[in-house]
Design a protein around this motif. Structure first.
Motif, PDB file in Angstrom:
ATOM      1  N   TRP A  69      16.418 -32.436   8.145  1.00  0.00           N
ATOM      2  CA  TRP A  69      16.197 -31.150   7.478  1.00  0.00           C
ATOM      3  C   TRP A  69      17.215 -30.141   8.010  1.00  0.00           C
ATOM      4  O   TRP A  69      16.845 -29.189   8.716  1.00  0.00           O
ATOM      5  CB  TRP A  69      14.776 -30.638   7.733  1.00  0.00           C
TER       6      TRP A  69
ATOM      7  N   ALA B 117      26.104 -28.578   1.525  1.00  0.00           N
ATOM      8  CA  ALA B 117      27.523 -28.877   1.425  1.00  0.00           C
ATOM      9  C   ALA B 117      27.887 -28.921  -0.052  1.00  0.00           C
ATOM     10  O   ALA B 117      27.273 -29.652  -0.816  1.00  0.00           O
ATOM     11  CB  ALA B 117      27.847 -30.203   2.095  1.00  0.00           C
TER      12      ALA B 117
ATOM     13  N   GLN C 287      30.684 -29.856  -2.806  1.00  0.00           N
ATOM     14  CA  GLN C 287      31.860 -30.737  -2.930  1.00  0.00           C
ATOM     15  C   GLN C 287      32.303 -30.707  -4.384  1.00  0.00           C
ATOM     16  O   GLN C 287      31.484 -30.778  -5.285  1.00  0.00           O
ATOM     17  CB  GLN C 287      31.497 -32.154  -2.491  1.00  0.00           C
TER      18      GLN C 287
ATOM     19  N   GLN D  16      35.462 -29.553   0.113  1.00  0.00           N
ATOM     20  CA  GLN D  16      34.096 -29.326   0.569  1.00  0.00           C
ATOM     21  C   GLN D  16      33.975 -27.958   1.203  1.00  0.00           C
ATOM     22  O   GLN D  16      34.938 -27.421   1.738  1.00  0.00           O
ATOM     23  CB  GLN D  16      33.707 -30.368   1.625  1.00  0.00           C
TER      24      GLN D  16
ATOM     25  N   ARG E 238      30.807 -26.057   3.563  1.00  0.00           N
ATOM     26  CA  ARG E 238      29.462 -26.178   4.113  1.00  0.00           C
ATOM     27  C   ARG E 238      28.945 -24.791   4.467  1.00  0.00           C
ATOM     28  O   ARG E 238      29.650 -23.997   5.085  1.00  0.00           O
ATOM     29  CB  ARG E 238      29.462 -27.068   5.348  1.00  0.00           C
TER      30      ARG E 238
ATOM     31  N   ASP F 206      14.867 -20.416   5.090  1.00  0.00           N
ATOM     32  CA  ASP F 206      13.908 -21.482   4.830  1.00  0.00           C
ATOM     33  C   ASP F 206      13.042 -21.141   3.625  1.00  0.00           C
ATOM     34  O   ASP F 206      12.731 -19.972   3.370  1.00  0.00           O
ATOM     35  CB  ASP F 206      13.044 -21.681   6.081  1.00  0.00           C
ATOM     36  N   MET F 207      12.615 -22.159   2.903  1.00  0.00           N
ATOM     37  CA  MET F 207      11.673 -22.021   1.785  1.00  0.00           C
ATOM     38  C   MET F 207      12.184 -21.038   0.731  1.00  0.00           C
ATOM     39  O   MET F 207      11.428 -20.206   0.215  1.00  0.00           O
ATOM     40  CB  MET F 207      10.311 -21.569   2.298  1.00  0.00           C
TER      41      MET F 207
ATOM     42  N   SER G   2      22.039 -24.997  -7.663  1.00  0.00           N
ATOM     43  CA  SER G   2      21.057 -24.401  -6.763  1.00  0.00           C
ATOM     44  C   SER G   2      20.285 -25.492  -6.062  1.00  0.00           C
ATOM     45  O   SER G   2      20.221 -26.635  -6.510  1.00  0.00           O
ATOM     46  CB  SER G   2      20.103 -23.484  -7.523  1.00  0.00           C
ATOM     47  N   CYS G   3      19.711 -25.107  -4.984  1.00  0.00           N
ATOM     48  CA  CYS G   3      18.952 -26.061  -4.186  1.00  0.00           C
ATOM     49  C   CYS G   3      17.863 -25.311  -3.442  1.00  0.00           C
ATOM     50  O   CYS G   3      18.122 -24.234  -2.882  1.00  0.00           O
ATOM     51  CB  CYS G   3      19.876 -26.775  -3.204  1.00  0.00           C
ATOM     52  N   PHE G   4      16.676 -25.871  -3.442  1.00  0.00           N
ATOM     53  CA  PHE G   4      15.584 -25.295  -2.671  1.00  0.00           C
ATOM     54  C   PHE G   4      15.744 -25.773  -1.234  1.00  0.00           C
ATOM     55  O   PHE G   4      15.815 -26.966  -0.962  1.00  0.00           O
ATOM     56  CB  PHE G   4      14.247 -25.733  -3.246  1.00  0.00           C
TER      57      PHE G   4
ATOM     58  N   ALA H 123      14.611 -26.424   2.493  1.00  0.00           N
ATOM     59  CA  ALA H 123      13.488 -26.652   3.404  1.00  0.00           C
ATOM     60  C   ALA H 123      14.081 -27.131   4.717  1.00  0.00           C
ATOM     61  O   ALA H 123      14.835 -28.106   4.732  1.00  0.00           O
ATOM     62  CB  ALA H 123      12.536 -27.704   2.840  1.00  0.00           C
ATOM     63  N   ARG H 124      13.791 -26.461   5.765  1.00  0.00           N
ATOM     64  CA  ARG H 124      14.341 -26.841   7.072  1.00  0.00           C
ATOM     65  C   ARG H 124      13.310 -26.553   8.139  1.00  0.00           C
ATOM     66  O   ARG H 124      12.238 -26.001   7.886  1.00  0.00           O
ATOM     67  CB  ARG H 124      15.616 -26.045   7.351  1.00  0.00           C
TER      68      ARG H 124
END
Lengths: 709, 178
Positions: free
Chosen positions: B75, B80, B82, B120, B122, B128-129, B152-154, B156-157
């Motif tokens: 997590w 990243a 690319q 790439q 990063r 978070d969340m 997009s990306c949700f 969670a860490r």
């Protein structure tokens, strides 16, 4: 060399259009996502076989027009030739895994491209509300035969997530919650922590698919809502049943219409009409599509189900195989994917307590609860006890923080909190440096619970800093080093203008509890240095006129006469100033181009040592009459000029002595200790102190020459 | 979790010292999932970090007995990006949606090295969340900018330290966390 879009690459999986389309898009589903390192600029990676294990696959140039491929953990396959504009398939050493690539240009191939394969995860997450209610979707794809020949035996089926076990130690009942137990080690077999389990009879017949919300090394815990998943019916198990961990999905196929389209769902929650879904682990028990002609589509559906109340976390919702026969050879590849399920944590925080030491994170937390949390601590029988507290929080991915920094407090035997005072910084001082800079130095003797930060308060208006309202500069104390017990700060401040009245106070602060020491003593200093002179001789020449360069009176006249009355004047010119009475020059200073100068005194004049006293004027020059002048300092007469006697009288004369460097752009400057008479230096663009009156003496800043004129 | 941090001391603004125990060798990971130390017998490390409230740094220590992959690797909390090179590109600018507008993630665009096939970028550890949204804009030598699709990306860490207050209640002899 394996030909692209043929053989093992004959059948691809493509995304379908959304909404009312039901058509195949041009976006091929790549079973493997990869992060690249290294470089092979002309090569585009189009697809990597899904059966590759996790790890790093490698593409390596073997010549200007050839390369080879190795799947993670495998050896390189045969070298293949690829021309500019060509698609090819490179097969790994095991003959199973492969990648399809495209060469963009004719630049010679070289180098290596490393591909770190990562499991694809949906970029969205199931919300807690969706999880609680249960969630089901129907995902549509299109299988497309992009080869030149028909492929047969096309089928899709489920791929287990780990090795199977027998339920030889316990089985589910006919309905309701329960558990499945095995004598094998589920942990060693790397079963997921939660998910779907497929229960088959010993003969291979599907009995039921369940959701287990928890597992131990030997047991799967199944809630009531976890029974009868994916359309199966709850049934009592048997000790000889075989249990597989499977993804949360079933697969189906749909024959397209004459236009190659399949049905479109208005809503992903809608159930596709006429599509049967299968959960079998082999093609014969899967969704069979038969033969797909060259250049033709076949609809491919995936039903995904999350039961009500499923646990949060990352789950593998898809792990399916697609097989087909091309050129007489049976091939298959996998498609997998994960999704995050959010779960509002039942208990949001965990607290660890340490007593007279840091918290012990190897032990269970002292409390797991929602806020507020209260944890009892027994005060010491005597003396003091230091309590350390670390709080971690959980999130909706069912993850608990890993922070270890703690706060601390001290209690005594009465249960009262003790404020560990911090020693006040000592030996604070301000010292002049060059160029208007000032050095601040202070010492701190570390406490048992030491401070770690300096708070430095400085004011430049001659007033003492107010630590209650001023904003300090915070400076880390750093690690204790050095020969002595003190931690010392030495910090340069400024630059300030010459004559600035500085005041400074220093405190020490302990970050862990924001405890601050008392104020140090006030350090004070009058800034007595200035920035370096500008370069000499800078200026612009306009024909025959010299224009004064740099800062200075923008409108400096070629000659300025200060009339002091009674025919006494001070005449100022660039590089020259003189004190005159009428036509007689008493003193004249002349500067050279390099800043040196010479003071001229009339030949008939004498310097007479005698005490001069009495109240004078507040001005530097007091004119009593055309015959009697005084040079004054702080309102006292210091030098008498007797014009008729042609005498300059003072207690002491200092010839060509150091005078104060006064960087003030004025002809006169009065300080506490002296009064300066200044001459404008056009070459340096500044005023220079040439004659300085102090208590009881007159200082000439340049050599003195007596001459007739 | 095998390999345990035993003490955490903030040395000063922006510096924290971690000490751990367990069975060597150790692997130590930062919040971005990258290894800070690998296969080491060291048992302490000083980490530099931003000195802001609740920015208490975290590390994860795995020793020789660790069975599960490190949480920071599973997590990482970073993304990243690319992308394939675009012929004719001079540079690429990565932008992030801040809720109101697209903002360049760095002041200097990424040079479109013509000798590279893939590029790439990063991110730092993201909140978070929450959903993070990025896009890549192609810039050419004439100053033109391409359109860009966003992705997009949700996120969670592993959660950061919470913003809580710790106090002592002398009436009840309790540590109170709120």
């Amino acid at each position: 060399m394996a030909t692209a879009f043929a053989g093992r690459d004959a059948l691809g999986t493509y995304e379908c259009g959304t909404g009312a389309d039901g058509i195949r898009t041009g976006f091929e589903v790549n079973p493997q996502a990869a992060l690249f390192s290294g470089n092979m600029p002309g090569i585009v990676i189009e697809r990597i076989s899904g059966r590759c294990a996790a790890g790093i696959a490698t593409l390596e140039a073997t010549g200007e027009n050839s390369l080879r491929f190795a799947a993670p953990g495998d050896t390189f396959g045969a070298s293949v030739t690829v021309a500019s504009g060509e698609h090819i398939v490179a097969v790994s050493g095991d003959g199973v895994n492969w990648c399809r690539l495209y060469r963009e240009d004719a630049d010679p191939l070289g180098g290596t491209l490393s591909m770190r394969l990562v499991t694809a995860r949906d970029g969205t997450a199931l919300s807690n509300a969706e999880r609680e209610a249960g969630w089901e979707r129907y995902l549509q794809f299109m299988l497309y035969n992009h080869s030149a020949a028909a492929v047969s035996d096309v089928a899709a089926y489920i791929v287990p997530l780990a090795a199977s076990v027998e339920s030889d130690a316990g089985q589910l009942g006919a309905s309701g919650a329960g558990s499945i137990e095995t004598t094998e080690d589920l942990d060693a077999l790397e079963w997921p922590a939660a998910g779907f389990a497929r229960i088959e009879t010993s003969g291979g017949t599907l009995r039921e698919i369940v959701y287990y919300e928890e597992r131990t090394d030997t047991e799967l815990i199944v809630p009531t809502d976890g029974r009868g998943m994916l359309g199966t019916t709850p049934a009592a198990g048997s000790a000889t049943d075989v249990i597989y961990p499977v993804p949360m999905c079933a697969v189906g196929v749909e024959t397209p219409d004459s236009d190659g389209k399949i049905q479109a769902l208005a809503d992903p929650e809608d159930v596709p009409s006429g599509v049967d879904f299968f959960t079998g682990l082999e093609a014969a028990d899967g969704a069979e599509a038969g033969t797909v002609a060259a250049g033709h589509n076949h609809g491919f559906w995936v039903r995904v189900q999350v039961p009500p109340g499923a646990l949060g976390g990352r789950v593998k919702i898809i792990n399916v195989a697609v097989q087909f026969r091309a050129g007489g050879t049976l091939y298959w590849d996998t498609i997998s994917g994960e999704r995050l399920i959010r779960e509002t944590p039942g208990t949001s925080h965990a607290v660890w307590i340490g007593e007279d030491g840091p918290p012990d994170f190897s032990a269970a937390p002292d409390a797991i609860s929602n806020l507020p949390i209260a944890i009892g601590v027994t005060p010491p029988v005597s003396g003091e006890k230091r309590i350390t507290v670390c709080v971690r929080q959980a999130n909706e991915a069912v993850l608990l923080g890993l922070n270890t920094e703690y706060s601390a407090l001290v209690i005594d035997s009465d249960g009262d909190e003790v404020t560990r005072e911090i020693r006040t910084p000592e030996n604070i001082s301000l010292q002049n440096l060059h160029g208007g800079y000032v050095s601040l130095v202070a010492d701190y003797l570390p406490d048992a619970d030491p401070a770690d930060t300096w708070l430095i308060f400085v004011r430049d208006d001659g007033t003492d800093p107010d630590t209650g309202s001023d904003t300090p500069v915070e400076v880390s104390m750093g690690v204790l080093q050095g020969l002595g017990p003190y931690i010392t700060t030495s910090r340069d401040l400024g630059p300030y203008d010459w004559g600035t009245e500085l005041r400074a106070i220093v405190q020490a602060k302990r970050s862990i509890d924001d405890e601050v020491s008392a104020d140090s003593a006030v350090a004070s200093l009058t800034v007595a240095t200035r920035a370096p002179d500008r370069v000499h001789g800078l200026g612009m020449f306009l024909k025959d006129q010299f224009s004064i360069g740099g800062a200075g009176p923008d409108d400096f006249e070629l000659e300025t006469v200060i009339d002091l009355g009674d025919d006494v004047v001070i005449v100022q010119k660039p590089g020259e100033t003189s004190l005159r009475v009428g036509a007689e020059v008493i003193l004249r200073v002349v500067l050279s181009t390099n800043g040196d100068g010479r003071i001229y005194l009339g030949e008939a004049w004498d310097l007479v040592n005698d005490t001069v006293s009495g109240a004078g004027s507040a001005d530097p020059v007091e004119v009593v009459s055309a015959d009697e002048l005084y040079l004054c300092h702080s309102g006292d007469r210091v030098v008498k000029i007797d014009v008729s006697a042609q005498e300059i009288i003072c207690d002491e004369f200092h010839i060509w002595n150091a005078v104060e460097d006064v960087p003030v752009d004025e002809a006169f400057y009065q300080a506490d200790d002296f009064t300066a008479f200044q001459v404008w230096d056009p070459h340096a663009g500044r005023w220079r102190n040439w004659l300085q009156v102090e208590a009881g003496r007159l200082v000439f800043g340049y050599p003195v020459t007596q001459r007739l004129t | 979790m095998a390999g345990m941090v035993t003490d955490t001391v903030r040395l000063g603004s922006g510096l924290t010292k971690f000490t751990w125990s367990g069975s060597a060798p150790f692997d130590v990971y930062g919040e971005d999932g990258e290894a800070l130390l690998s296969n080491t017998s060291l048992t302490e490390l000083i980490v530099s970090h931003p000195d802001t409230p609740n920015a208490a740094p975290m590390i994860e220590v795995q020793d020789a007995t660790a069975a599960a992959p490190p949480q920071f690797v599973l997590w990482p909390g970073t993304v990243a990006l690319q992308w394939r090179r675009r012929l004719g590109a001079l540079a690429y600018r990565v932008e992030q949606w801040n809720g109101a507008e697209w903002v360049a993630v760095s002041p200097t665009p990424i040079y479109a090295d013509p000798l590279r096939g893939y590029f790439q970028w990063r991110s730092r550890v993201l909140p978070d969340m929450a959903t993070a949204q990025f896009r890549v804009v192609v810039l050419d030598a004439a100053g033109n900018e391409s359109a860009a699709d966003s992705t997009s990306c949700f996120i969670a860490r592993v959660p950061s330290a919470p913003a809580v207050t710790v106090a002592w209640n002398s009436s009840t002899n309790e540590v109170e966390v709120s």
